[in-house]
Motif scaffolding. Sequence first.
Motif, PDB file in Angstrom:
ATOM      1  N   SER A  33       3.191  17.449 -16.896  1.00 41.52           N
ATOM      2  CA  SER A  33       3.341  16.754 -15.605  1.00 41.52           C
ATOM      3  C   SER A  33       2.116  15.858 -15.437  1.00 41.52           C
ATOM      4  CB  SER A  33       3.394  17.744 -14.442  1.00 41.52           C
ATOM      5  OG  SER A  33       4.401  18.698 -14.671  1.00 41.52           O
ATOM      6  N   TYR A  34       2.338  14.638 -14.994  1.00 38.88           N
ATOM      7  CA  TYR A  34       1.184  13.731 -14.838  1.00 38.88           C
ATOM      8  C   TYR A  34       1.439  12.729 -13.708  1.00 38.88           C
ATOM      9  CZ  TYR A  34       4.064  10.320 -17.364  1.00 38.88           C
ATOM     10  OH  TYR A  34       5.079   9.481 -17.737  1.00 38.88           O
ATOM     11  N   LYS A  35       0.317  12.185 -13.223  1.00 40.84           N
ATOM     12  CA  LYS A  35       0.387  11.136 -12.195  1.00 40.84           C
ATOM     13  C   LYS A  35      -0.288   9.892 -12.747  1.00 40.84           C
ATOM     14  CE  LYS A  35       0.075  13.883  -7.953  1.00 40.84           C
ATOM     15  NZ  LYS A  35      -0.817  14.228  -6.838  1.00 40.84           N
ATOM     16  N   LEU A  36       0.362   8.740 -12.511  1.00 38.06           N
ATOM     17  CA  LEU A  36      -0.265   7.471 -12.919  1.00 38.06           C
ATOM     18  C   LEU A  36      -0.992   6.864 -11.728  1.00 38.06           C
ATOM     19  CD1 LEU A  36       2.537   5.822 -15.077  1.00 38.06           C
ATOM     20  CD2 LEU A  36       0.423   6.869 -15.879  1.00 38.06           C
ATOM     21  N   HIS A  37      -2.099   6.190 -12.022  1.00 35.24           N
ATOM     22  CA  HIS A  37      -2.826   5.520 -10.940  1.00 35.24           C
ATOM     23  C   HIS A  37      -2.712   4.019 -11.106  1.00 35.24           C
ATOM     24  CE1 HIS A  37      -5.761   4.898  -7.759  1.00 35.24           C
ATOM     25  NE2 HIS A  37      -6.218   3.911  -8.512  1.00 35.24           N
ATOM     26  N   ARG A  38      -2.002   3.403 -10.160  1.00 33.03           N
ATOM     27  CA  ARG A  38      -1.864   1.948 -10.161  1.00 33.03           C
ATOM     28  C   ARG A  38      -2.780   1.391  -9.078  1.00 33.03           C
ATOM     29  NH1 ARG A  38       3.947  -0.311  -8.347  1.00 33.03           N
ATOM     30  NH2 ARG A  38       3.339  -2.406  -7.748  1.00 33.03           N
ATOM     31  N   CYS A  96       0.847  -1.214   0.000  1.00 32.36           N
ATOM     32  CA  CYS A  96       0.000   0.000   0.000  1.00 32.36           C
ATOM     33  C   CYS A  96       0.875   1.255   0.000  1.00 32.36           C
ATOM     34  CB  CYS A  96      -0.902   0.018   1.231  1.00 32.36           C
ATOM     35  SG  CYS A  96      -2.258  -1.134   1.118  1.00 32.36           S
ATOM     36  N   ILE A  97       1.943   1.221   0.827  1.00 31.50           N
ATOM     37  CA  ILE A  97       2.844   2.385   0.896  1.00 31.50           C
ATOM     38  C   ILE A  97       3.490   2.618  -0.474  1.00 31.50           C
ATOM     39  CG2 ILE A  97       4.988   3.241   1.925  1.00 31.50           C
ATOM     40  CD1 ILE A  97       4.133   1.685   4.497  1.00 31.50           C
ATOM     41  N   ASN A  98       3.964   1.516  -1.092  1.00 37.20           N
ATOM     42  CA  ASN A  98       4.626   1.627  -2.408  1.00 37.20           C
ATOM     43  C   ASN A  98       3.659   2.146  -3.467  1.00 37.20           C
ATOM     44  OD1 ASN A  98       7.081   0.794  -1.496  1.00 37.20           O
ATOM     45  ND2 ASN A  98       6.749  -1.361  -1.982  1.00 37.20           N
ATOM     46  N   VAL A  99       2.412   1.618  -3.455  1.00 38.92           N
ATOM     47  CA  VAL A  99       1.416   2.057  -4.444  1.00 38.92           C
ATOM     48  C   VAL A  99       1.069   3.531  -4.219  1.00 38.92           C
ATOM     49  CG1 VAL A  99      -1.001   1.752  -5.171  1.00 38.92           C
ATOM     50  CG2 VAL A  99       0.465  -0.240  -4.868  1.00 38.92           C
ATOM     51  N   GLY A 100       0.954   3.904  -2.924  1.00 40.02           N
ATOM     52  CA  GLY A 100       0.658   5.300  -2.597  1.00 40.02           C
ATOM     53  C   GLY A 100       1.747   6.230  -3.122  1.00 40.02           C
ATOM     54  N   ARG A 101       3.020   5.813  -2.918  1.00 42.39           N
ATOM     55  CA  ARG A 101       4.152   6.614  -3.407  1.00 42.39           C
ATOM     56  C   ARG A 101       4.119   6.700  -4.936  1.00 42.39           C
ATOM     57  NH1 ARG A 101       8.952   4.062   0.074  1.00 42.39           N
ATOM     58  NH2 ARG A 101       8.599   5.175   2.008  1.00 42.39           N
ATOM     59  N   TYR A 102       3.879   5.548  -5.550  1.00 44.88           N
ATOM     60  CA  TYR A 102       3.854   5.485  -7.024  1.00 44.88           C
ATOM     61  C   TYR A 102       2.781   6.428  -7.560  1.00 44.88           C
ATOM     62  CZ  TYR A 102       3.778   3.366 -11.688  1.00 44.88           C
ATOM     63  OH  TYR A 102       3.849   3.164 -13.041  1.00 44.88           O
ATOM     64  N   ASP A 130      -4.003   9.761 -13.729  1.00 45.29           N
ATOM     65  CA  ASP A 130      -4.970  10.182 -12.733  1.00 45.29           C
ATOM     66  C   ASP A 130      -5.108  11.698 -12.664  1.00 45.29           C
ATOM     67  OD1 ASP A 130      -6.761   9.133 -10.985  1.00 45.29           O
ATOM     68  OD2 ASP A 130      -5.481   9.439  -9.228  1.00 45.29           O
ATOM     69  N   ASP A 131      -4.026  12.397 -12.986  1.00 44.56           N
ATOM     70  CA  ASP A 131      -4.045  13.866 -12.945  1.00 44.56           C
ATOM     71  C   ASP A 131      -2.951  14.355 -13.911  1.00 44.56           C
ATOM     72  OD1 ASP A 131      -4.703  16.407 -12.314  1.00 44.56           O
ATOM     73  OD2 ASP A 131      -3.875  16.386 -10.272  1.00 44.56           O
ATOM     74  N   TRP A 132      -3.133  15.492 -14.472  1.00 42.83           N
ATOM     75  CA  TRP A 132      -2.090  16.015 -15.354  1.00 42.83           C
ATOM     76  C   TRP A 132      -2.244  17.523 -15.497  1.00 42.83           C
ATOM     77  CZ3 TRP A 132      -3.423  18.378 -20.048  1.00 42.83           C
ATOM     78  CH2 TRP A 132      -4.743  18.150 -20.495  1.00 42.83           C
ATOM     79  N   GLN A 133      -1.210  18.163 -15.968  1.00 44.09           N
ATOM     80  CA  GLN A 133      -1.248  19.589 -16.294  1.00 44.09           C
ATOM     81  C   GLN A 133      -0.116  19.834 -17.293  1.00 44.09           C
ATOM     82  OE1 GLN A 133      -0.631  20.970 -12.224  1.00 44.09           O
ATOM     83  NE2 GLN A 133       1.435  21.587 -12.729  1.00 44.09           N
ATOM     84  N   ILE A 134      -0.274  20.881 -18.137  1.00 41.82           N
ATOM     85  CA  ILE A 134       0.777  21.133 -19.137  1.00 41.82           C
ATOM     86  C   ILE A 134       1.145  22.613 -19.132  1.00 41.82           C
ATOM     87  CG2 ILE A 134      -0.924  21.353 -21.026  1.00 41.82           C
ATOM     88  CD1 ILE A 134       1.254  19.942 -22.810  1.00 41.82           C
ATOM     89  N   ARG A 135       2.435  22.841 -19.109  1.00 39.05           N
ATOM     90  CA  ARG A 135       2.947  24.227 -19.075  1.00 39.05           C
ATOM     91  C   ARG A 135       3.495  24.583 -20.455  1.00 39.05           C
ATOM     92  NH1 ARG A 135       7.507  26.859 -15.047  1.00 39.05           N
ATOM     93  NH2 ARG A 135       8.550  28.117 -16.633  1.00 39.05           N
TER      94      ARG A 135
END
Length: 448
Positions: free
Chosen positions: A213-218, A33-39, A98-103
């Motif tokens: 910039s983006y976040k992946l959801h595993r 859970c900790i690893n997935v949360g970090r990821y 899961d989330d992203w933004q572009i500059r």
Amino acid sequence: MSRVDNLKKIIKRLTGALLAFLALLIVIFIIHCINVGRYNSEWRIITSDSSSTQILVDVHPRGGVTDSWVKTNTGLGTSLNAKIYEMVVTNNSHYYVDDWQIRFNVTDKCYLNNGWCGTFEIHQFDRAGTETSQTLDLRNFDNRDIYLFNYLAGQDLLIPLDYGDYFIYHPDTSPASGEVPIKGSEDMSGSSVCGIIMYSLTGEVNLLDYELSYKLHRGLWDGTTGRFLIISFTLLALSFIILGTIFLVSVRFESRIISQNKLLADAFRICCAMPDSRDYYSKGHSERVANIARLIAEKMGMDKSDCEIVYNAALFHNVGMVTVNEQILRKKGKLTREEYAEVKKHTIRGAELLKDIENIPHAEEAALYHHERYDGTGYPFGKKEDEIPLIGRIVAVADAYDAMNNDRPYRSKFSRDQIREEFIKNRGTQFDPAIVTAFLDVMGERNL
Ligand SMILES: [Fe+2]
């Protein structure tokens, strides 16, 4: 130890092992859970200079005839060319974006006019390098609230940007917009398409200096560890259910056995009380003899089940007494030769009664041989030493002890010392010496 006890012992050990495995799985799950949360919380970055096969960014001007136009009444003393730019973010990874933004870093003078569907975080720098920033929804604004430097050309808002300025597009997070999250390749790859309207003198705005910039959801159950955990937890749950069921069945089986054993014990007691009840001095004799015989067996080192066999067999040693005339049994005076011969027949008659009873092992022998003597002078056969079955020799000692330890019509019961003396005196003649030794130990230990 009964089979049910063995089964319960095995269930207990297995439950312990399963609990240990569960504890291990819980530790692995917490670390996972900790690893997935970090990821999932890590921001990953792609720039226009770097490439990725998993997350693709494509920014280009739209080519339709209505996708560019000229704006004349700009209030700037010059007309401007407007163009719609399309920005496509495609997700080819296994997980959701899961989330992203572009500059976008501005490289030439231009004017940001509008976009869809998210918000623009705009950063302007004046000549002194002072920064002004504001986040705006360009589709829905009140120009009185805008403190960025801007022009209002009719209904159109023009936010001037120059080299060094930048703006960040934040996607609309409402589910209806479809901009966030972006499905991964396992769900047919998704993409998010956004539009930006830019004004400039030439109609060409460079939007190729960007940083996504983006976040992946595993998911918790994705990947090798996730699959290992879900299979392990499922197998563990099944094991607990199976073990629990076996335990419940064994407990029910055991309680049934216990109640049947009680029933049998009651039936035994009734059967054994019958010969004893015919003679006032013999009340409780069979049960007392059986108890002493079991203590001797224990002392001789027999295992628990053999001791129970000795007890049950000894319970029936005098069952033949039910066939002896009651007047003889209750006679106060000395028996005649014929009467004594009749009493002696209780051994053979008892054995006759017990010969077909298979489930009380050695009961027949106990009845037949408990009046034999070690030196061969007993009855009914005059057998001696090892010719007399062990159960007969044990019951002989227990029977003699109970006789000496109780009053008779013609004498009082013996003292403890007298009993000991009798056994020592008759060791090797009436009684098996080894059994006398065991019994005297029992007497000493139990203060009989
Ligand atoms: Fe007897």
